[in-house]
Design an enzyme around this catalytic site. Structure first.
Site, PDB file in Angstrom:
ATOM      1  N   LYS A 120       0.833  -1.198   0.000  1.00 25.31           N
ATOM      2  CA  LYS A 120       0.000   0.000   0.000  1.00 25.31           C
ATOM      3  C   LYS A 120       0.882   1.268   0.000  1.00 25.31           C
ATOM      4  O   LYS A 120       0.685   2.173  -0.792  1.00 25.31           O
ATOM      5  CB  LYS A 120      -0.924   0.008   1.219  1.00 25.31           C
ATOM      6  CG  LYS A 120      -1.955   1.116   1.141  1.00 25.31           C
ATOM      7  CD  LYS A 120      -2.898   1.052   2.298  1.00 25.31           C
ATOM      8  CE  LYS A 120      -2.223   1.577   3.511  1.00 25.31           C
ATOM      9  NZ  LYS A 120      -2.827   2.518   4.343  1.00 25.31           N
ATOM     10  N   ASP A 138      -6.613   1.244   0.583  1.00 30.68           N
ATOM     11  CA  ASP A 138      -6.686   1.404   2.036  1.00 30.68           C
ATOM     12  C   ASP A 138      -8.096   1.014   2.478  1.00 30.68           C
ATOM     13  O   ASP A 138      -8.901   0.539   1.675  1.00 30.68           O
ATOM     14  CB  ASP A 138      -6.327   2.839   2.442  1.00 30.68           C
ATOM     15  CG  ASP A 138      -7.428   3.825   2.069  1.00 30.68           C
ATOM     16  OD1 ASP A 138      -8.332   3.454   1.286  1.00 30.68           O
ATOM     17  OD2 ASP A 138      -7.396   4.956   2.569  1.00 30.68           O
TER      18      ASP A 138
END
Ligand code: SF4
Length: 215
Positions: A120, A138
């Site tokens: 991420k 996310d």
């Protein structure tokens, strides 16, 4: 979400916010990397508060190494998990100095090799600092992808791969921010504000949340 609804979904988000930006404050790729690393399970507002004091003192890998774990912890102790974040950021900074001449590398593999940097974080850095069309999933994007039917998946990676397949190329660069902001302010976790949602016509979620009484 039906395929024909995807382009209008993004066109609508784009019309409302043509050039979306991260809410994290940064002025160099390293500042961005540090801010994203600090932002896990913390709010952007909280991270900005800490980095406004930290970056004037230390905003390069060498300066963070010089500050050391304890020195760094003093600046970030208002942020959750600050001890492990301080450790990771110092270790990552040392690697940047030793292996990359103090620069943030542009490849996913090299980014993910840094302590505390997962897929991420690497995606955010590639997208925001280097303008690559990556989509970091996310909690907001995971929820919006599933709820709207745009990119259903059981894991963040599944959602990311689905987004890569379904988001039209012309919207891919900014998709990450449009989806985050939409999830943060409209398609919120507890009760989505469907009554105030510009893309409701394209979204699969049912039943849509009605407007609160008296509005
Ligand atoms: S209509 Fe509701 S569920 Fe669908 S995107 Fe908008 S806020 Fe989210």
């Amino acid at each position: 979400m039906k395929k024909e609804n995807i382009a209008p979904f993004f066109a609508t988000l784009q019309a409302a916010n043509p050039a979306p930006e991260t809410e994290l404050e940064y002025s160099t790729p390293f500042e961005l990397l540090a801010a994203v690393l600090l932002s896990a399970q913390a709010t952007d507002v909280g991270v900005n508060k800490a980095t406004r004091k930290l970056f004037p003192v230390a905003n390069t890998p060498q300066a963070i190494v010089d500050l050391g774990e304890e020195g760094l912890a003093e600046y970030i102790k208002t942020i959750g998990l600050y001890k492990s974040k301080a450790r990771h950021l110092v270790q990552a900074s040392r690697m940047l100095v030793e292996l990359h001449g103090g620069e943030v590398p542009r490849s996913r593999a090299e980014l993910e090799a840094l302590p505390g940097v997962g897929r991420k974080t690497a995606n955010v850095v590639l997208n925001v600092a280097f303008g690559e069309a990556t989509i970091a999933v996310d909690t907001h994007i995971f929820r919006v992808g599933n709820r709207t039917g745009l990119a259903p998946g059981k894991t963040p990676l599944e959602v990311e791969l689905k987004l890569e397949k379904r988001v039209p190329p012309e919207y891919r660069l900014h998709a990450h921010h449009w989806l985050i902001l939409h999830g943060r302010y409209v398609c919120v976790a507890r009760k989505p504000k469907c009554y105030d949602c510009a893309v409701a016509a394209y979204c699969d979620f049912k039943p849509k949340t009605p407007a609160p009484k008296g509005t």
